[in-house]
Design a protein around this motif. Sequence first.
Motif, PDB file in Angstrom:
ATOM      1  N   GLN A 384      50.070  46.093  31.449  1.00 39.09           N
ATOM      2  CA  GLN A 384      49.333  46.521  32.627  1.00 39.09           C
ATOM      3  C   GLN A 384      47.847  46.765  32.330  1.00 39.09           C
ATOM      4  OE1 GLN A 384      50.354  47.083  35.837  1.00 39.09           O
ATOM      5  NE2 GLN A 384      52.366  46.244  35.421  1.00 39.09           N
ATOM      6  N   LYS A 385      47.542  47.334  31.160  1.00 41.01           N
ATOM      7  CA  LYS A 385      46.165  47.756  30.939  1.00 41.01           C
ATOM      8  C   LYS A 385      45.572  47.154  29.674  1.00 41.01           C
ATOM      9  CE  LYS A 385      46.624  52.109  33.419  1.00 41.01           C
ATOM     10  NZ  LYS A 385      46.420  53.565  33.388  1.00 41.01           N
ATOM     11  N   VAL A 389      41.101  47.827  32.309  1.00 41.39           N
ATOM     12  CA  VAL A 389      41.416  47.092  33.531  1.00 41.39           C
ATOM     13  C   VAL A 389      42.916  47.172  33.752  1.00 41.39           C
ATOM     14  CG1 VAL A 389      41.367  44.867  34.711  1.00 41.39           C
ATOM     15  CG2 VAL A 389      39.513  45.491  33.146  1.00 41.39           C
ATOM     16  N   SER A 390      43.333  47.332  35.001  1.00 40.71           N
ATOM     17  CA  SER A 390      44.760  47.298  35.299  1.00 40.71           C
ATOM     18  C   SER A 390      45.012  46.392  36.495  1.00 40.71           C
ATOM     19  CB  SER A 390      45.298  48.705  35.567  1.00 40.71           C
ATOM     20  OG  SER A 390      44.690  49.261  36.710  1.00 40.71           O
ATOM     21  N   ILE A 391      46.162  45.724  36.446  1.00 39.89           N
ATOM     22  CA  ILE A 391      46.614  44.873  37.540  1.00 39.89           C
ATOM     23  C   ILE A 391      47.901  45.480  38.071  1.00 39.89           C
ATOM     24  CG2 ILE A 391      47.543  42.604  38.116  1.00 39.89           C
ATOM     25  CD1 ILE A 391      45.711  41.384  36.080  1.00 39.89           C
ATOM     26  N   TYR A 392      48.015  45.646  39.381  1.00 36.28           N
ATOM     27  CA  TYR A 392      49.218  46.236  39.938  1.00 36.28           C
ATOM     28  C   TYR A 392      49.400  45.748  41.382  1.00 36.28           C
ATOM     29  CZ  TYR A 392      45.911  49.431  42.177  1.00 36.28           C
ATOM     30  OH  TYR A 392      44.866  49.949  42.910  1.00 36.28           O
ATOM     31  N   PRO A 393      50.626  45.648  41.856  1.00 40.88           N
ATOM     32  CA  PRO A 393      51.841  45.712  41.037  1.00 40.88           C
ATOM     33  C   PRO A 393      51.934  44.476  40.149  1.00 40.88           C
ATOM     34  CG  PRO A 393      52.382  44.971  43.232  1.00 40.88           C
ATOM     35  CD  PRO A 393      50.925  45.333  43.277  1.00 40.88           C
ATOM     36  N   ASN A 394      52.686  44.584  39.103  1.00 39.37           N
ATOM     37  CA  ASN A 394      52.848  43.467  38.171  1.00 39.37           C
ATOM     38  C   ASN A 394      54.240  43.579  37.541  1.00 39.37           C
ATOM     39  OD1 ASN A 394      52.386  41.272  36.591  1.00 39.37           O
ATOM     40  ND2 ASN A 394      50.772  42.177  35.333  1.00 39.37           N
ATOM     41  N   PRO A 395      55.195  42.774  37.936  1.00 43.19           N
ATOM     42  CA  PRO A 395      55.124  41.574  38.774  1.00 43.19           C
ATOM     43  C   PRO A 395      54.707  41.875  40.213  1.00 43.19           C
ATOM     44  CG  PRO A 395      57.151  41.610  37.480  1.00 43.19           C
ATOM     45  CD  PRO A 395      56.545  42.971  37.363  1.00 43.19           C
ATOM     46  N   ALA A 396      54.146  40.834  40.860  1.00 41.57           N
ATOM     47  CA  ALA A 396      53.615  40.988  42.211  1.00 41.57           C
ATOM     48  C   ALA A 396      54.178  39.917  43.133  1.00 41.57           C
ATOM     49  CB  ALA A 396      52.088  40.902  42.183  1.00 41.57           C
ATOM     50  N   GLN A 397      54.143  40.221  44.405  1.00 43.64           N
ATOM     51  CA  GLN A 397      54.569  39.256  45.416  1.00 43.64           C
ATOM     52  C   GLN A 397      53.675  39.415  46.635  1.00 43.64           C
ATOM     53  OE1 GLN A 397      58.581  39.741  46.952  1.00 43.64           O
ATOM     54  NE2 GLN A 397      58.810  37.542  47.196  1.00 43.64           N
ATOM     55  N   LYS A 401      46.384  43.943  43.163  1.00 37.82           N
ATOM     56  CA  LYS A 401      45.080  44.602  43.087  1.00 37.82           C
ATOM     57  C   LYS A 401      44.601  44.655  41.650  1.00 37.82           C
ATOM     58  CE  LYS A 401      45.309  47.575  47.174  1.00 37.82           C
ATOM     59  NZ  LYS A 401      45.192  48.977  47.665  1.00 37.82           N
ATOM     60  N   ILE A 402      43.298  44.657  41.491  1.00 39.05           N
ATOM     61  CA  ILE A 402      42.666  44.845  40.187  1.00 39.05           C
ATOM     62  C   ILE A 402      41.883  46.157  40.235  1.00 39.05           C
ATOM     63  CG2 ILE A 402      40.957  43.990  38.539  1.00 39.05           C
ATOM     64  CD1 ILE A 402      41.616  41.171  39.440  1.00 39.05           C
ATOM     65  N   GLN A 403      42.175  47.030  39.291  1.00 37.33           N
ATOM     66  CA  GLN A 403      41.412  48.282  39.190  1.00 37.33           C
ATOM     67  C   GLN A 403      40.532  48.195  37.949  1.00 37.33           C
ATOM     68  OE1 GLN A 403      43.632  51.906  39.699  1.00 37.33           O
ATOM     69  NE2 GLN A 403      42.277  53.015  38.314  1.00 37.33           N
ATOM     70  N   SER A 404      39.251  48.291  38.136  1.00 41.02           N
ATOM     71  CA  SER A 404      38.304  48.143  37.036  1.00 41.02           C
ATOM     72  C   SER A 404      37.075  48.985  37.345  1.00 41.02           C
ATOM     73  CB  SER A 404      37.905  46.675  36.874  1.00 41.02           C
ATOM     74  OG  SER A 404      36.829  46.525  35.983  1.00 41.02           O
ATOM     75  N   SER A 425      38.355  38.431  46.725  1.00 42.29           N
ATOM     76  CA  SER A 425      38.894  39.702  47.177  1.00 42.29           C
ATOM     77  C   SER A 425      38.945  39.759  48.698  1.00 42.29           C
ATOM     78  CB  SER A 425      38.045  40.855  46.642  1.00 42.29           C
ATOM     79  OG  SER A 425      38.540  42.088  47.092  1.00 42.29           O
ATOM     80  N   ILE A 426      40.085  40.189  49.237  1.00 39.97           N
ATOM     81  CA  ILE A 426      40.202  40.317  50.694  1.00 39.97           C
ATOM     82  C   ILE A 426      39.909  41.745  51.139  1.00 39.97           C
ATOM     83  CG2 ILE A 426      41.807  38.392  50.973  1.00 39.97           C
ATOM     84  CD1 ILE A 426      44.099  40.346  50.938  1.00 39.97           C
ATOM     85  N   SER A 427      39.985  42.698  50.192  1.00 38.71           N
ATOM     86  CA  SER A 427      39.571  44.074  50.490  1.00 38.71           C
ATOM     87  C   SER A 427      39.622  44.900  49.217  1.00 38.71           C
ATOM     88  CB  SER A 427      40.475  44.717  51.554  1.00 38.71           C
ATOM     89  OG  SER A 427      41.781  44.899  51.051  1.00 38.71           O
ATOM     90  N   GLN A 428      38.513  45.386  48.768  1.00 40.62           N
ATOM     91  CA  GLN A 428      38.386  46.314  47.655  1.00 40.62           C
ATOM     92  C   GLN A 428      39.365  46.040  46.500  1.00 40.62           C
ATOM     93  OE1 GLN A 428      38.518  50.315  49.186  1.00 40.62           O
ATOM     94  NE2 GLN A 428      36.459  50.144  50.028  1.00 40.62           N
ATOM     95  N   GLY A 429      39.157  44.907  45.865  1.00 44.12           N
ATOM     96  CA  GLY A 429      39.937  44.569  44.680  1.00 44.12           C
ATOM     97  C   GLY A 429      41.332  44.054  44.959  1.00 44.12           C
ATOM     98  N   GLU A 430      41.654  43.726  46.210  1.00 45.88           N
ATOM     99  CA  GLU A 430      42.979  43.197  46.549  1.00 45.88           C
ATOM    100  C   GLU A 430      42.885  41.688  46.766  1.00 45.88           C
ATOM    101  OE1 GLU A 430      46.742  44.401  49.377  1.00 45.88           O
ATOM    102  OE2 GLU A 430      44.718  44.761  50.123  1.00 45.88           O
TER     103      GLU A 430
END
Length: 460
Positions: A384-385, A389-397, A401-404, A425-430
């Motif tokens: 995840q990290k 930087v973290s990507i969540y959810p992971n796995p995703a469907q 989102k990216i948190q950085s 990005s469609i909205s704040q890191g999503e």
Amino acid sequence: MMNKWHKILIILLIFSTPVFSQLTLHITSVPGDTPPGDLIYVAGNFNNWDPGNVGYQMINDGGGQYHLTFSPAVGALEFKFTRGSWATVEGNASGQFRPNRMLNYPGGLMTQNMVIEGWEGLSGQHTASPQVHIVSDVFPIPELNTTRRVWIYLPPDYNQSTNTYPVFYLQDGQNLFDKFYSFSGEWKIDETMDSLYNIDMKSTIVVGIDNGGSDRIDEYSPWVNASYGGGKGELYAQFLVNTLKPYIDSHYRTKPGREFNGIGGSSMGALISFYTGLEYDEVFSKIGVFSPSFWFSDSTYAFANQFEKNFPMKIYFVAGENESASMVPDMLRMKNLLTDKGFEPNEIKYVTLPGSHNEALWSYTYPAAYVWLFSDAWTANHFQKKNEVSIYPNPAQGRFKIQSYTPPGMVRLINMYGQTYTLYSISQGEYDISSLVSGIYIVTAIRSDESTFSLPLIIY
């Protein structure tokens, strides 16, 4: 003397005699490196794909030419030539895998001329990675009074750590790791597992069990099909559970609990894996079902309908849309049956995609199937990290989102086959990933401070 009535009778008999349905396969040449004295056979959907059936041995006409005349049913024929086993199946001119031969037989008298361009068994090219080892060429199967070659893939850090690992048991071991031994192409399991390890994902031990050649169908079904055999699958499943798994657990650093162990295979190998996974649900919690031969016996559905679910399970169903007409409907029927039996939506993954009944399809779909099945066997934050930087959810469907500390506006996703997708990005890191197929991707991006990062993302 013969009167006119006798003549008329003879003419009527001649013209009323049915025309025989006979197909002659004529091999006009064979490769120069064909071993002298080797016999050549034809194996196909007309003889249960038996690679050494004496009734389908080609007659040697000399000068590199062979022929065989027989009477198959009218319709689409699939076949290959062998020198008596799937280890000596024909290939292309480079000694590589070639697809099944296809021939539409309309009936009547027909001759088909063909050339054997090469032999896969003579290619001399081994493709297994250094992580692949032979447990034994003659591993005992006391339940069936025979032996079998067993393979094992060990994660790259196995010898440099004291880690313990989940285990994935796969059928048709000849086709998993080394093209040299494959009878129809390889799954490239070792290359996939190495790639996943290299992108910081937890790894798993993979055990491959060779099939029994002419005994494959008998061993891969607990139920008998009047035309094709079967019936020894229960004994084979007992071997996996009572003989092989205890050996692997005692000789390698495994996680022996059911939550860390899975079983899988393709075609008839999927059938026996499905049966074994449900019959021994106290041993396995994950089943990879690739293009299953549920057509083989209706007893498969009766068995599944009688199954009493005692533990959480994960079953990954996948098939090609260009396989037999019954493949996808049969698989959907089984998926719906299990849903009615109480399987939760997150316990069943059902995938269809363009593709045929072959190793190329199963190699392509294996990474996503493996990750979906085994992701719960890894610690949640393992991948995840990294670099703050973290990507969540992971796995995703659908979305992730990216948190950085400095979110990127644009990212690129690279799949296991090198294809690149650009996301905004469609909205704040999503980011929207609803149009992407299931699989494993690498997320790469450049942030506004010109720093970069790369992280794995699983889409299911």
